[in-house]
Design an enzyme around this catalytic site. Structure first.
Site, PDB file in Angstrom:
ATOM      1  N   GLU D 107       0.853  -1.200   0.000  1.00 18.28           N
ATOM      2  CA  GLU D 107       0.000   0.000   0.000  1.00 18.28           C
ATOM      3  C   GLU D 107       0.885   1.244   0.000  1.00 18.28           C
ATOM      4  O   GLU D 107       1.382   1.666   1.068  1.00 18.28           O
ATOM      5  CB  GLU D 107      -0.882  -0.027   1.259  1.00 18.28           C
ATOM      6  CG  GLU D 107      -1.610   1.245   1.584  1.00 18.28           C
ATOM      7  CD  GLU D 107      -3.055   1.246   1.124  1.00 18.28           C
ATOM      8  OE1 GLU D 107      -3.418   0.354   0.344  1.00 18.28           O
ATOM      9  OE2 GLU D 107      -3.807   2.120   1.545  1.00 18.28           O
ATOM     10  N   LYS D 236     -10.867 -15.083  13.658  1.00 21.79           N
ATOM     11  CA  LYS D 236     -10.851 -14.730  12.234  1.00 21.79           C
ATOM     12  C   LYS D 236     -12.218 -14.331  11.690  1.00 21.79           C
ATOM     13  O   LYS D 236     -12.485 -14.469  10.513  1.00 21.79           O
ATOM     14  CB  LYS D 236     -10.231 -15.875  11.420  1.00 21.79           C
ATOM     15  CG  LYS D 236      -8.819 -16.181  11.916  1.00 21.79           C
ATOM     16  CD  LYS D 236      -8.117 -17.298  11.223  1.00 21.79           C
ATOM     17  CE  LYS D 236      -6.739 -17.478  11.886  1.00 21.79           C
ATOM     18  NZ  LYS D 236      -5.966 -18.560  11.319  1.00 21.79           N
ATOM     19  N   HIS D 411     -10.486  27.977   4.018  1.00 19.72           N
ATOM     20  CA  HIS D 411      -9.813  29.243   3.759  1.00 19.72           C
ATOM     21  C   HIS D 411     -10.213  29.805   2.402  1.00 19.72           C
ATOM     22  O   HIS D 411     -10.459  30.986   2.246  1.00 19.72           O
ATOM     23  CB  HIS D 411      -8.300  29.071   3.849  1.00 19.72           C
ATOM     24  CG  HIS D 411      -7.839  28.871   5.266  1.00 19.72           C
ATOM     25  ND1 HIS D 411      -6.661  28.253   5.595  1.00 19.72           N
ATOM     26  CD2 HIS D 411      -8.434  29.197   6.435  1.00 19.72           C
ATOM     27  CE1 HIS D 411      -6.546  28.205   6.918  1.00 19.72           C
ATOM     28  NE2 HIS D 411      -7.605  28.775   7.448  1.00 19.72           N
TER      29      HIS D 411
END
Lengths: 416, 416, 416, 416
Positions: D107, D236, D411
């Protein structure tokens, strides 16, 4: 100044506030004045609401701003046949023998359906039912600075159960502290207190006792109380913690129904009922992300709660039920039906709350369970067991109806 | 042969069955005979239960084996102030203006607490409320041979919405089929039908319409119906599918309360309330594995359901609520309180079910919501919005109580 | 200045930061320098970690601060026999025929167990498998002032799917926007975007496309974006929304195993396996408050993900599986075993992410599924179907082992 | 006969089965023969998979049918700064000081993100982390005739903990039985055994010990074992029972970050991060019906599990995390950021399983946590604490990124 019209006028003109009426007159006149006021404001006629039949003062602990009563139709099912006798290694259940169960509802066909199931259970020799766990819970949440203080708090709690029990039990003549289980989430520490509250549902008892114990926790640890309930109780919300660990009574009821009886009375087979239960109540609920693995246990729980003065909002978790239906095959290849319901968190009482109101009190008398039991707690245990058998009857009847309709259409299929 | 004593005797002697009494006499006499029988069997006096004030025949669609009624105290809170006007891009809500809300309960202090919250909401200018989704669901389960047939069935359903809608809508003058969503688990196919049932809660309408559609599914696909409800509906069980996708009305209510008002009337601050909400209703419920992220929404939902003739067992999912409380900081550093409740699956109606019973009907009249709305569905929408504001008031009041007690003890801490 | 010792020294002396090494040398030397630095700091020898066999530069899109590789043992099971052919009304599956499935794991006995199950499936004629739903999701959360703005935003979104689709799809050559589902909680609005991402797992594609669509939402509605993911996606968390509505591929696989084969090869009976499945995977998981109704599907999913370059953290939701096992009774009273697994949210891809790394790419080649499929999406569909059959084999094998042990002890019981 | 080509040919010709190769040659040659066979069957070249760098025999306890290894890029983050020192009432944590944490993943951007978070934590003075609960669980399911036998079994178990502990502990030199908790669902009784398994993750130890205890249960009660795991363990699968009661280690980590540091390094404010966390991780997950109230804890857990030889499939429950982020307001009106992660069921070990493999073993050495700790269990505790701080860093970094992007657009809004 007890003329209700005058009082209503004073409310309308802002001289009195609507909740102050009982300060100026008796409870029934206050309710009448309030009705007059509301009728005037809304252009309605509240004759039926006002036609309640108990002294309004008896409802004073149960409601504010009373205007009257809701009348919910009540009927009777049964007898509910429960085998509770002690046998050998087995301690027996709290309920034994036959009981009529009052149910209040507006759901047509519900009582007929439950009654059908109860009839089959009786013919099958009655149901077994047992309370397998008991503990009313309250779980305050505390703030700490962080995980180090949280660990310190948890350690203190684990080491000082007796201190907490002394504090908690000082507030109650009946309740016993059974357990305090700590849970940590960041800078929040939750302590789940569990009590044996005997024949009371016990929410108030548990709250007061826990409040006392919290003062000790605050004085002995760095923890600071944020809320007396931190939702790990968990009250009036569906929560896995109740489904797993129980709240109030955890109760199971079951029955073994001979295959012949399933066919004669329910017009279907054990296999067909088991299939419907698996696809609907187990697999269907699994797919739905549900905490309720049953068909309609809430119907029976809600109707019994209404009739007997339990807390209606607790139906949310009290109805938490897993229903199992299995075909137990015999040597000749035919099958009997094993049916069970397991309610994880049935909060019931036979004293306190709404149980003292007239119709509710009579409903408990029908069951022979009004007031405290002997030994203490046995009446609430028995009520839990009887409601469980009622729920079992409801499950049986509905699943049989589904399965028999299916069988019918299966027969049509064969005829094509 | 309409003497109730005689009828009771015949039941006792096994000549008549308890549910057959209405075949031999009028409904009130039947109820009396049944009471006499039960009194005899259980040694009780059911005077209060028998002292109901409506013609028993009116309850015929709502109950079997009637013996009388449960009387639940009913009170009034409000006015509930709802801002529902249309404004620009905004379609407006169904409810607008001030409404008195009747609540039936045995939970002392509930109405006082809700009323306090409603007072603050009124002073703050009223709450907004909107139904953001609407659909009553029924989800039958079908059996197929396996995944290949399941895929074939799903494909047919996705391609033939109009055919299913025609079948379903042929059974109802009001209902509209909105959606059919298929789910596959092995050799089970679940189809979740969603309907606009207008001012009816609509469970029966949805069931009948779905039954008709199922016949088409069975004739056009390999799927065979196992049960008309496969628990993905999901009725009277807490289920994520309802929390996520909604059932009945999904409704949200909110209010912005100036900081000064929080201090004056609730004796605490926006920050303290927001903290209590986060630790209890968000983090606490998260840790509890809950589907309910609120304090006690079920109390208001259950009490409003009882008063207005809704289905009490549906409180299980109708109370499914996420409560948010945020401190909205102003430029000067002080904070206002934004409070909201979002009920995902509030099943309500103003026609059908228990709404026709006398006290329930009067309660709906108090709200100005008895019977069908104009346009159709608007009365049930408005009822959902008003209950949501009631729940919001209850949440506000309880969280403020928790937070102010905390503030008090915080002040004591500083004083040490 | 590409001597790794020198670079390590400069890191140690604070001249370079550990993540800046690739700016000063090639990727493999950078990794070596980093190892040298870590070895020095921790007194270790990282020979094995450094003994990776691919050019470090190939891992540049997959990792930062690389020091080498973890080597996870990889084995092979199969062939996996899938019946995917089109038959009449049936569109067929993406996978068809026999495939070897590579699995990487450190869990001893896993491959042996899966292989046993696959052998039985082959003898039974192969498994069916179908992707029944497909959609990669991303669900941003927006802030609004309150419920009125929330209702306005929901309405705009429901009316403007095409506008959102145009924006979203402008960022991708492959992806298609399938659906946008709005959810309201107080002053938060969540929009769940679902995409067909073809052969890519698609998380990045969905994120970028959704980001573009969010700009439209912000400009056209009062909603203001708070976070591009609001957890209703839901990525890398177990969530009912995925279990119910799916994410990535929803895929089901099943097989019908003759009773004789169950006895010969699995040494038990269909009834015994069905019982173990019901008590463990359905009732047990129900009681556990679980979102996973299976035995160990995660083992197969995780091992296949590791071998083929999927995102390991997505195992959390990708393993979400309901396993069913039923005894289908034949006319002679014996029973065959119907077994199925339904994975609700299996996120897989054959392009992008870790699929390009050398060992992972070879693993996809073993399956014949490297890169994009024809038609687009068919490779990822086929991968989903094959993993599902692998999971089915794992479930079969483990449940048979449990059931046969039980049968053995049952036999002993009879022998007493 | 150890020529791999010959062996591959014999497999192809059906003389040998694919899992029998190790019986005819050494493990590396067997793997080579298997590769050759698979290459031939699938027309592939498995050079990279075959280029593993450990003796195949070392992987014998971890895999069957080995063909090579998956190589997953591994990088380094840190140092992870943990304050574990004992202070007064506080027992301290198992981890203390600075540690480099190896992570294996595909990843991209994950390590960079975690590293950024760790840098901020270091500047803030380090994180606190504590294991607050420890217990590896295994929960067999037994069949009884019905509720009466169930109650009898529960009673026996509650009365005979010592007997069960003796039996369970007879199978292990390290493990200690901590608790046995019974749960009843109809005719199924589940017993959840919890063990202190010291530095082992302990699943196998718990299974073997529980198997021994089950024999006692079967001989002393009417209960008959159906499956050694009845899914209340729960292994699991995502399950509330683990989220509530824990499994493996329950561990919490937190840090207080000065407001100035939040602005300088994370380019946002405590308020903005707290808002993003509440809307996404709390409210969003609540609405999603999730058991995971975090942003991406699974990313760090999975990557650390891969690097250090943990069981990848257990990421499903090990990643179960509640993340909290609060703005702690200072007297001057500015706010610091309190951030925490609480992982309920992190199953980790430093001995056994995949921890002995070469790259995994080196990764544990980097942490200084290879093998058993002194005292026993302290290495696994420390590993849990360090992973928790890693997860905390990942949460901080991602939420700050979301919040700062929002601030940026805010902003821009002001600039309009």
């Amino acid at each position: 100044m007890t003329d209700p019209e005058d009082l209503a006028t004073r409310v309308r003109e802002g001289e009195l506030r609507i909740h102050e009426l009982e300060e100026h007159t008796d409870h029934d006149t206050a309710a009448e004045a309030r009705r007059l006021f509301v009728e005037g404001e809304t252009g309605t006629d509240l004759e039926s609401i006002g036609d309640y039949t108990f002294p309004a003062e008896r409802a004073d602990p149960n409601i504010e701003n009373m205007i009257g009563a809701a009348q919910i139709p009540m009927g009777i099912v049964g007898p509910v046949d429960v085998n509770g006798e002690e046998t050998g290694a087995n301690d027996g259940g709290a309920a034994d023998g036959e009981h009529y169960l009052p149910l209040a509802t507006t759901e047509g066909a519900l009582l007929a359906s439950v009654n059908r199931g109860l009839g089959v259970i009786r013919t099958a020799g009655g149901a077994d039912a047992r309370v397998t766990k008991n503990g009313m819970t309250r779980a305050p949440v505390f703030r700490v600075k962080g995980v180090a203080e949280a660990a310190e708090t948890v350690e203190w709690v684990n080491d000082n159960f007796d201190v907490l029990a002394d504090a908690a039990e000082s507030t109650t003549s009946h309740g016993e502290l059974l357990d305090v289980e700590p849970y940590v989430v960041g800078d929040s520490v939750y302590l789940r207190f569990a009590y044996d509250t005997k024949d009371a549902m016990g929410m108030n008892m548990a709250t007061i006792a826990t409040g006392e114990a919290c003062e000790i926790v605050e004085s002995e640890t760095p923890a600071s109380l944020v809320a007396l309930s931190g939702n790990l109780c968990s009250d009036k919300k569906p929560a896995a913690i109740n489904a797993v660990e129980g709240r109030g009574r955890s109760v199971t009821a079951d029955v073994l129904i001979p295959g012949e009886l399933v066919e004669e009375r329910l017009h279907t087979t054990a296999d067909a009922i088991a299939e419907a239960n698996t696809r609907k109540n187990l697999t269907g609920s699994a797919k739905a992300g549900s905490l309720g693995f049953n068909a309609h246990a809430a119907n029976v729980v809600a109707a019994a709660f209404l009739a007997t003065g339990q807390d209606e909002a607790q139906v949310v978790e009290a109805a938490n039920t897993i229903t199992t239906m299995d075909a137990r095959r015999r040597e000749d290849g035919t099958a009997d039906l094993y049916a069970s319901v397991s309610l994880a968190s049935l909060e019931v009482g036979t004293v306190g709350g709404g149980t003292k109101l007239p119709t509710q009190s009579e409903a408990l008398e029908i069951l022979g369970l009004r007031g405290g039991g002997d030994p203490a707690g046995s009446n609430a245990d028995a009520l839990a067991e009887i409601i469980a058998v009622g729920a079992l009857a409801g499950e049986l009847s509905l699943l049989a109806a589904l399965a028999s309709r299916h069988l019918a259409s299966a027969h049509e299929d064969l005829g094509r």
